[in-house]
Scaffold this motif. Structure first.
Motif, PDB file in Angstrom:
ATOM      1  N   ARG A 171       3.527 -13.655  11.660  1.00 55.06           N
ATOM      2  CA  ARG A 171       3.581 -11.853  11.600  1.00 55.06           C
ATOM      3  C   ARG A 171       3.107 -11.369  12.790  1.00 55.06           C
TER       4      ARG A 171
ATOM      5  N   ARG B 202      -4.399  -5.154  17.722  1.00 56.87           N
ATOM      6  CA  ARG B 202      -4.776  -5.765  16.523  1.00 56.87           C
ATOM      7  C   ARG B 202      -3.709  -7.176  16.502  1.00 56.87           C
TER       8      ARG B 202
ATOM      9  N   ASP C 261      -0.182  -1.628  16.123  1.00 55.53           N
ATOM     10  CA  ASP C 261      -1.034  -1.884  17.028  1.00 55.53           C
ATOM     11  C   ASP C 261      -1.203  -3.379  17.660  1.00 55.53           C
TER      12      ASP C 261
ATOM     13  N   ARG D 176       5.322  -8.600  15.218  1.00 55.67           N
ATOM     14  CA  ARG D 176       4.710  -7.577  15.519  1.00 55.67           C
ATOM     15  C   ARG D 176       4.942  -7.294  16.931  1.00 55.67           C
TER      16      ARG D 176
ATOM     17  N   ASP E 204       0.871  -1.348  -0.164  1.00 58.96           N
ATOM     18  CA  ASP E 204       0.182  -0.027  -0.078  1.00 58.96           C
ATOM     19  C   ASP E 204       0.748   1.267   0.018  1.00 58.96           C
TER      20      ASP E 204
ATOM     21  N   ARG F  65      -6.427 -15.466  16.777  1.00 56.39           N
ATOM     22  CA  ARG F  65      -7.296 -16.075  15.531  1.00 56.39           C
ATOM     23  C   ARG F  65      -6.316 -17.111  14.928  1.00 56.39           C
TER      24      ARG F  65
ATOM     25  N   GLU G  36       5.825  -2.281   8.833  1.00 56.02           N
ATOM     26  CA  GLU G  36       5.703  -1.284   9.909  1.00 56.02           C
ATOM     27  C   GLU G  36       6.895  -0.873  10.791  1.00 56.02           C
TER      28      GLU G  36
END
Ligand code: ATP
Length: 138
Positions: free
Chosen positions: A123, A93, A90, A127, A12, A100, A84
């Protein structure tokens, strides 16, 4: 100090663009350091921490997900799905993503789903590890 041009592109945005003294890439074989005039090559980038030292000497850290890096004529182009800075992570998150992925791994899955869940977990864990407030949730 010898420097070289580095561009980090994720899905992005352009995460970083500029001249660097050093880049340390997470690869499937471990950390790989790149200095000026490195030989030309293409390497896989793994989920992990990437570090670079800018021309001015500042160290910048990023959590990156899978992709690849092309080292060509003293330029390094890094294409990754996401990148990031630790301070932009975050934590909530990432914690939810970790839960999950863990829940999916407890259930019966196809081999493809299993690999996707493993990658999600990696991931999220990376993070949490990289974020100052996330470490306690690993
Ligand atoms: P989630 O399930 O929470 O979306 P994910 O690992 O599937 O996590 P990615 O597909 O790797 O997410 O990333 C999608 C976009 O969201 C990227 O731009 C990435 O930088 C950003 N992103 C994902 N998780 C976080 C986070 N915990 N903090 C900040 N940005 C995040």
């Amino acid at each position: 100090m010898n420097t070289f041009f580095v561009k980090i592109i994720c899905s992005d945005k352009v995460f970083f663009e500029g001249r660097c003294q050093t880049v340390i890439l997470p690869t499937p074989e471990g950390q790989m350091g790149v200095l000026a005039h490195h030989e030309n090559m293409v390497v896989a980038v793994e989920i992990g921490k990437l570090r670079l030292q800018t021309k001015e000497g500042e160290w910048i850290e990023a959590v990156v997900s899978k992709g690849f890096a092309e080292i060509m004529n003293n330029r390094v182009s890094i294409l990754v799905n996401s990148a990031e800075r630790p301070e932009d992570i975050d934590v909530l998150r990432a914690r939810e993503a970790k839960e999950r992925a863990r829940e999916r791994l407890r259930q019966k899955q196809s081999i493809q789903e299993y690999h996707l869940s493993q990658a999600s977990l990696a991931r999220a864990m990376t993070r949490l590890q990289a974020s100052e407030h996330g470490k306690k949730y690993i």
